[in-house]
Enzyme design. Structure first.
Site, mmCIF file in Angstrom:
data_model
loop_
_atom_site.group_PDB
_atom_site.id
_atom_site.type_symbol
_atom_site.label_atom_id
_atom_site.label_comp_id
_atom_site.label_asym_id
_atom_site.label_seq_id
_atom_site.Cartn_x
_atom_site.Cartn_y
_atom_site.Cartn_z
ATOM 1 C CD1 TRP A 291 -0.669 2.198 2.519
ATOM 2 C CD2 TRP A 291 -2.645 1.858 1.552
ATOM 3 N NE1 TRP A 291 -1.456 3.286 2.791
ATOM 4 C CE2 TRP A 291 -2.672 3.100 2.211
ATOM 5 C CE3 TRP A 291 -3.784 1.424 0.876
ATOM 6 C CZ2 TRP A 291 -3.798 3.918 2.226
ATOM 7 C CZ3 TRP A 291 -4.905 2.246 0.881
ATOM 8 C CH2 TRP A 291 -4.909 3.473 1.550
ATOM 9 C CG ASN A 293 -0.641 6.838 3.297
ATOM 10 O OD1 ASN A 293 -0.167 5.769 3.627
ATOM 11 N ND2 ASN A 293 -0.618 7.872 4.103
ATOM 12 C CG ASP A 294 0.364 11.095 3.120
ATOM 13 O OD1 ASP A 294 -0.701 10.600 2.747
ATOM 14 O OD2 ASP A 294 0.529 11.587 4.256
ATOM 15 C CD GLN A 310 3.661 7.918 5.630
ATOM 16 O OE1 GLN A 310 2.968 7.546 6.553
ATOM 17 N NE2 GLN A 310 4.968 8.107 5.763
ATOM 18 C CD1 TRP A 318 -2.054 4.475 5.983
ATOM 19 C CD2 TRP A 318 -2.493 3.551 7.978
ATOM 20 N NE1 TRP A 318 -1.397 5.199 6.947
ATOM 21 C CE2 TRP A 318 -1.648 4.658 8.167
ATOM 22 C CE3 TRP A 318 -2.890 2.810 9.092
ATOM 23 C CZ2 TRP A 318 -1.202 5.060 9.431
ATOM 24 C CZ3 TRP A 318 -2.442 3.205 10.348
ATOM 25 C CH2 TRP A 318 -1.625 4.313 10.512
ATOM 26 N NE ARG A 413 -1.466 13.354 10.793
ATOM 27 C CZ ARG A 413 -2.550 13.448 11.559
ATOM 28 N NH1 ARG A 413 -2.428 13.495 12.884
ATOM 29 N NH2 ARG A 413 -3.743 13.529 11.011
ATOM 30 C CG ASP A 414 1.704 15.039 8.204
ATOM 31 O OD1 ASP A 414 2.209 13.929 8.478
ATOM 32 O OD2 ASP A 414 0.473 15.210 8.096
ATOM 33 C CD GLU A 469 -4.314 14.128 7.825
ATOM 34 O OE1 GLU A 469 -4.299 13.244 8.680
ATOM 35 O OE2 GLU A 469 -4.608 13.920 6.633
HETATM 36 C C1 FRU Z 1 -2.228 11.852 5.536
HETATM 37 C C2 FRU Z 1 -1.666 11.192 6.790
HETATM 38 C C3 FRU Z 1 -0.594 12.041 7.402
HETATM 39 C C4 FRU Z 1 0.219 11.049 8.159
HETATM 40 C C5 FRU Z 1 0.186 9.883 7.226
HETATM 41 C C6 FRU Z 1 0.263 8.555 7.887
HETATM 42 O O1 FRU Z 1 -2.699 10.948 4.611
HETATM 43 O O2 FRU Z 1 -2.708 10.964 7.707
HETATM 44 O O3 FRU Z 1 -1.088 13.088 8.182
HETATM 45 O O4 FRU Z 1 1.512 11.477 8.400
HETATM 46 O O5 FRU Z 1 -1.018 9.970 6.506
HETATM 47 O O6 FRU Z 1 0.380 7.532 6.966
#
Ligand code: FRU
Length: 721
Positions: A291, A293-294, A310, A318, A413-414, A469
């Protein structure tokens, strides 16, 4: 010989009792009917009858047998009730069942009552946020109650998170169901790069600890396949050649084939089909396995674009957040390398950014080589910001002095970091929820290691604090004029604000503005350190394209070039495909200068393509309406409404000096449509039918003249140049 026979008989006796031949199983209930039959409910939680799989608002329910199951999620977690069986006689040694949901031996459970007394209790596995709705096999030894009358009672008296229970397939049996072994292990002497691990989607995950020469390196939650896997996840153990790697599973059914079927290899299983899978985007990056994501740490370093992301290497959904890694020399052709940072004692590796520390302010450079520094969130409790560095862009070392920013509030975060020339400082923008308001905290640092809080956004003039985020923050010239440059702050959903920045504080000049206008685009980030001679601001977003049945899931959008353009309302972001995409054009078809009449011939009739880029420049006038069909997707433009529609999703798309310019990209998992010179970017997850390769354009009204009409058949970006 004799002893062997004896051991075999003993084993059989343990599994089959009493006697050597097992009696047939007795089904108590399989919940396949439309109601509960002679079972009695109280309260509302169990609804009028068995659920058919997942109920509204529930995470995906797996692991039940047939079509129906008991679910106390009717009306959500808040409802309560009981479900009680009719009396039955205990006629076998075991009662087996499937169970999932909440883990509370009093409030979310199944009880066995004999003579009115609870003699056995079972629960689901979940007592904290996250987890899984999957049902798993469980059983009670009820030999001691043989011949007695019993009742089963399924209980939901919990109202909060995991305040429900799932049950299915209850039977009496003389066969002892396989036991769960604690800490099952297999050792590997590492001579090859991967351990290919069998994965089954939707089964309860187990904690798998990877130990290297006896020391625990990382723990992952993995849905291990017992039997035929859905796909194989390659665990990269290349760094541990010559060492002993032990995989230890916290709980494993004694009949599980999961550990014994792991395949050490230098290639990933299924590699012969890699990038040719039916739902593999052909010019959108997606990970080989697992998987994503970001996008994280987008950066240009030593002649390469780096895309970290990610990544769950061991699941289709996830979890297990690692940073995956891919590199490209042209933003189009990506080569995936191994993951660079894995979960540790600070927590999973959440999103963040990367910078080239060309002045070696951090001291993490070596032999005159500047370090590439990753700044990420370790999302444990507390949730902290950390750094890792590399001088070759391949191997990364976590900084010994981590964390570099302590928790402000839980869930902060981030971090996105950049060098601010005028104040000669590093600046970090960090998402922090403060007193229930989404804020961005600005920190500054001379060296990437020591950070000081500089300012906090006060939220949108709307007062709601829209900046949720994954913030990004950068300066852009307006209409190419650097003297009029403005700062742009973006949020994960792509909404943004324009304003000024003095190295400490961001002053917003507008209410929040919408970013992309489509669906399934999230957590975008722009590249750092693109050379000044190029000077572009390039963004990639997470493209939420679900790919069921594939050994990977989700993708990235095509790279976008961001600019600020002056409008009567003030400067606005435009998003356009990067010019490098032209490298994918194979055969091109041009129909410049055609005028389309209502019901007229389709100029694109002779073109058929799987991967498509369509370009159209036309003057629709006040009444003109035109519809493009691309592999079953409908993209319409109405001059009267100055509106674009993509598969029925309508967005404003103003004419520009009376003209409209559309660009449509179509891949196997999604569309990306650009209109109004980038003011309207519409990403849209979409799976065309494999055999529908047709393209069409039709005028719905008026005669529409196309200044330009081009269809390009694209070649796969996985075919390396
Ligand atoms: C956004 C998020 C971020 C976090 C990440 C975790 O999609 O929620 O805020 O760092 O994904 O995978």
């Amino acid at each position: 010989m004799k002893t062997l026979l004896k051991t075999t008989l003993l084993c059989l006796a343990a599994l089959v009792a009493p006697g050597l031949r097992a009696a047939e199983d007795i089904l108590i209930a399989d919940f396949e009917g439309t109601n509960y039959g002679s079972w009695k409910t109280t309260g509302e939680a169990f609804g009028p009858g068995p659920a058919r799989g997942t109920l509204p608002g529930q995470m995906r329910v797996d692991g039940f047998k047939g079509r129906g199951l008991v679910s106390s999620f009717h009306k959500g977690d808040g409802s309560t009730g009981t479900l009680t069986s009719p009396e039955f006689q205990i006629d076998r040694k075991f009662i087996s069942f499937l169970i999932g949901g909440g883990k509370d031996a009093e409030k979310t459970c199944m009880n066995l009552l004999v003579e009115g007394k609870v003699v056995r209790v079972a629960t689901g596995p979940n007592d904290r946020p996250g987890g899984s709705e999957a049902l798993a096999p469980d059983a009670w030894d009820v030999g001691e109650f043989a011949g007695k009358t019993a009742v089963l009672q399924i209980v939901d008296q919990a109202k909060g998170g995991w305040g429900h229970i799932n049950v299915d397939q209850i039977a009496q049996s003389d066969r002892r169901p396989p036991r769960l072994m604690a800490n099952a292990k297999r050792e590997f002497k590492i001579g090859q790069r991967y351990l290919n691990i069998p994965i089954k989607n939707g089964v309860p995950t187990r904690k798998v600890t990877t130990l290297v020469d006896g020391r625990a390196e990382v723990v992952n939650d993995i849905g291990l396949a017992n039997g035929e896997p859905d796909w194989w996840a390659p665990m990269d153990v290349g760094a541990w050649r010559g060492k002993t790697v032990t995989l230890q599973v916290d709980k494993l059914s004694e009949d599980s084939t999961a550990l014994s079927s792991i395949v050490p290899s230098d290639t990933i299983k299924g590699a012969e089909n890699l990038y040719r899978e039916p739902l593999r985007g052909q010019f959108h990056f997606s990970p080989q396995r697992g998987w994503n994501n970001d996008p994280n740490g987008l950066v240009w370093f030593n002649g390469e674009y780096h895309l970290f992301f990610q990544h769950n290497p061991y699941g289709w959904g996830w979890g297990n957040m690692h940073w995956g890694h891919a590199v490209s020399r042209d933003l189009i052709h990506w080569e995936e390398l191994g993951d660079v940072i894995a979960p540790d004692s600070f927590g999973p590796m959440f999103s963040g950014s990367a910078v080239v520390d060309s002045r070696n302010t951090s001291g993490l450079g070596k032999d005159g080589k500047p370090p590439l520094v990753l700044i990420y969130t370790a999302a444990g409790n507390p949730s902290v910001q950390c750094i890792a560095s590399s001088t070759d862009g391949r191997t990364f070392t976590k900084y010994a002095g981590n964390p570099v920013v302590k928790q402000v509030t839980g869930g902060n975060r981030d971090p996105k970091v950049f060098w601010h020339g005028p104040t000669r400082k590093w600046v970090m923008v960090l998402y922090v929820e403060l007193k229930k308001v989404h804020t961005i905290h600005f920190f500054t640092s001379p060296n990437l290691r020591d950070w000081t809080l500089a300012s906090i956004t006060e939220g949108d003039p709307d007062g709601k604090g829209f900046l949720f985020e994954c913030p990004d923050f950068f300066e852009l010239p307006v209409d190419g004029d650097a003297a009029k440059a403005k700062w742009v702050l973006t949020a994960a959903n792509s909404e943004y604000a324009v304003g000024t920045f003095d190295g400490v504080r961001f002053t917003m000049e507008h209410k929040k503005l919408p970013g992309h206008r489509g669906r399934g685009f999230y957590a975008a980030q722009t590249f750092s350190d693109i050379p000044a001679r190029d000077g572009r601001r390039i963004q990639i977003g997470w493209f939420q394209t679900e790919t069921k049945g594939m050994p990977f899931n989700q993708a990235m959008t095509i790279p976008l070039e961001l600019k600020l353009t002056a409008t009567p309302e003030g400067p606005r972001l435009t998003m356009n495909p990067v010019r490098e995409l032209a490298a994918l054009r194979g055969k091109s078809h041009r129909f410049d200068g055609v005028t389309l009449q209502v019901g007229g011939a389709n100029p694109l009739a002779g073109v058929s393509a799987e991967l498509v880029e369509l370009q159209a420049e036309f003057e629709p006038g006040d009444a003109g309406e035109v519809t493009f069909t691309v592999r079953g997707a409908t993209i319409g433009y109405s001059g009267a409404r100055q509106e674009l529609s993509v598969n029925g999703h309508r967005v404003p798309a103003p004419l520009r000096a009376g003209q409209q310019r559309l660009t449509i990209f179509c891949d196997r998992t999604g569309l990306e449509v650009f209109a109004s010179d980038g003011l309207a970017y519409v990403p849209m997850p979409f799976q065309p039918k494999a055999d529908d390769l047709a393209l069409a354009v039709q005028a719905k009204s008026g005669g529409i003249r196309f200044i330009r009409l081009e269809a390009h058949e694209l070649i796969s970006a996985w075919n390396r140049p």
